[in-house]
Scaffold this active site. Structure first.
Site, mmCIF file in Angstrom:
data_model
loop_
_atom_site.group_PDB
_atom_site.id
_atom_site.type_symbol
_atom_site.label_atom_id
_atom_site.label_comp_id
_atom_site.label_asym_id
_atom_site.label_seq_id
_atom_site.Cartn_x
_atom_site.Cartn_y
_atom_site.Cartn_z
ATOM 1 N N GLU A 1 0.826 -1.205 0.000
ATOM 2 C CA GLU A 1 0.000 0.000 0.000
ATOM 3 C C GLU A 1 0.857 1.251 0.000
ATOM 4 O O GLU A 1 1.932 1.274 0.588
ATOM 5 C CB GLU A 1 -0.859 0.033 1.266
ATOM 6 N N CYS B 1 3.150 8.285 1.494
ATOM 7 C CA CYS B 1 3.508 7.322 2.538
ATOM 8 C C CYS B 1 3.762 5.979 1.857
ATOM 9 O O CYS B 1 2.871 5.430 1.209
ATOM 10 C CB CYS B 1 2.343 7.237 3.520
ATOM 11 N N CYS C 1 5.099 -7.303 7.824
ATOM 12 C CA CYS C 1 6.096 -6.818 8.772
ATOM 13 C C CYS C 1 6.328 -7.876 9.835
ATOM 14 O O CYS C 1 5.405 -8.569 10.245
ATOM 15 C CB CYS C 1 5.615 -5.524 9.435
ATOM 16 N N CYS D 1 3.657 -5.658 16.144
ATOM 17 C CA CYS D 1 3.046 -4.722 17.099
ATOM 18 C C CYS D 1 1.557 -5.046 17.230
ATOM 19 O O CYS D 1 0.865 -5.275 16.241
ATOM 20 C CB CYS D 1 3.244 -3.282 16.655
ATOM 21 N N CYS E 1 -1.297 -3.023 15.275
ATOM 22 C CA CYS E 1 -1.046 -2.679 13.870
ATOM 23 C C CYS E 1 -1.551 -3.755 12.916
ATOM 24 O O CYS E 1 -1.255 -4.941 13.091
ATOM 25 C CB CYS E 1 0.449 -2.462 13.668
ATOM 26 N N CYS F 1 -1.977 1.551 7.985
ATOM 27 C CA CYS F 1 -1.253 0.708 7.047
ATOM 28 C C CYS F 1 -1.620 -0.754 7.217
ATOM 29 O O CYS F 1 -1.852 -1.222 8.317
ATOM 30 C CB CYS F 1 0.251 0.900 7.210
#
Ligand code: SAH
Ligand code: SF4
Length: 371
Positions: free
Chosen positions: A105, A121, A128, A132, A135, A354
């Protein structure tokens, strides 16, 4: 602003015979063309690849020999715009499909109408690894790193789709999917390309890399040239609370992170940004504000605390604090001499946080096979 930048029909637009394993044409620095034995002038080829809109009248000096060399040796495709979601506030989220079908994205955020600047962005990884808790990207897990060519390609694809027409009016933030310092080599190479005077020529003052606090990465980046600005996602003020929200804190706690930031010697007018996502009941009390100011210490002067209200999403049960709580938090920090900004929440109606869009397109599954 907000409209397409015309790219002339490019000599390399013909699909490369075979993409797998090929380096992307967008990840090449001039010296790479020389090293690879490209015929012709390397800087000239680089400029044509990185600034294609300047060649509306064609590419007169690109010989057939060079053209064929490029197509034969490199992957010449830009990431493809798979989805485009326009928000009421003017920002647009793009879902881009890469050569192997993976999706990332990028969010395009024009500033106020009179100021023709755009903040873009961008993503640094597919998914990832940092995990976290709040997220959406974190819940995807890591799929793979992006190459420098895919990162630069992402910028050019967004530019082609949405502008701005003056491409140097771009501010880049590595705050999309992924932990940029987990992919430091390719991220840095992309920055070299984007910062190159013969390319988009984006100043390092207009490039910010945001990290969850990977201390060894911060320490390496500190000595790299060109060096972007740094933002650190703090998100909590005790090791216990931070480790619960961000597993990275178990390896590099708050004190160690502070040390790494102290060692980051700032350039002229450079600032560090401390990002802080406010999560109701987790990190939003007055005591948190006080501990945050205390942790900032000397950094309070001139540096920026960027507060972000949690963008709620289906992958986590956390909630955003109400407005009164946010205002009280801001007021407390200001009273303690912190320089505070509250990030304008953008693109909430288009799954602004995100990873949300990619996540949504695949339902609850942890894996994204295709878009
Ligand atoms: N991995 C890097 C950069 C990408 S995340 C990092 O963590 O800094 C960019 C920012 O978005 C980080 O500050 C992160 O804390 C924040 N963020 C992640 N999920 C969010 C959510 N659901 N709502 C609001 N901000 C979020
Ligand atoms: Fe990764 Fe940043 Fe999300 Fe953490 S907040 S999981 S580091 S993208």
């Amino acid at each position: 602003m907000g409209h397409m930048v015309e790219f002339a029909p490019r000599p390399w637009d013909r699909p490369a015979p075979e993409r797998a394993g090929r380096l992307s044409i967008y990840g090449m620095l001039p010296e790479d063309f020389t090293a690879m034995g490209a015929p012709g002038r390397a800087e000239h080829i680089f400029a044509m690849i990185q600034r294609p809109w300047e060649y509306r009248d064609g590419f007169p000096r690109l010989s057939r020999e060079i053209r064929e060399w490029l197509v034969a040796n490199l992957d010449t495709a830009l990431p493809e715009v798979a989805e485009r979601h326009a928000s009421e506030d003017g920002s647009t989220k793009l879902m881009l499909r890469l050569g192997d079908g993976e999706c990332i994205e990028a969010v395009h955020m024009p500033r106020e109408v009179r100021n023709p600047r755009v903040t873009l962005c961008v993503s640094s990884q597919v998914g990832c690894a940092m995990g976290c808790a709040f997220c959406a990207t974190g819940t995807l897990g890591i799929r793979r790193n992006l190459s420098a060519g895919e990162i630069v390609g992402q910028v050019l694809a967004a530019l082609r789709e949405l502008g701005p027409e003056r491409p140097h009016a771009i501010t880049l933030v590595f705050m999309g999917m992924g932990e940029p310092l987990h992919n430091l080599e390719q991220v840095h190479r992309a920055i070299q390309i984007l910062n190159h005077t013969r390319g988009l020529n984006i100043s390092t003052r207009r490039i910010t890399v945001s990290t969850s606090g990977l201390v060894p990465g911060i320490e390496r980046l500190a000595h790299m040239e060109p060096r972007p600005w740094l933002a650190v996602s703090l998100n909590a003020t005790t090791d216990e609370a931070r480790s619960a929200l961000m597993p990275v804190n178990r390896a590099w706690g708050l004190a160690r992170l502070r040390e790494a930031l102290d060692a980051w010697s700032l350039g002229d007018r450079e600032r560090l940004t401390i990002e802080y996502v406010l999560v109701a009941g987790q990190n939003d009390t007055m005591e948190d504000a006080e501990r945050l100011a205390e942790w900032m210490g000397e950094l309070r002067r001139g540096h920026n605390v960027n507060l972000i209200r949690l963008n709620e999403h289906e992958a986590a049960s956390f909630r955003e604090p109400d407005e009164a709580q946010v205002n009280a938090f801001v007021a407390r920090l200001k009273a303690l001499n912190c320089f505070v900004t509250v990030r304008k929440s953008r693109g909430r109606d288009i799954q602004g946080a995100c990873g949300q869009l990619v996540k949504k397109s695949k339902g609850p599954s942890k894996r994204i096979e295709n878009c």
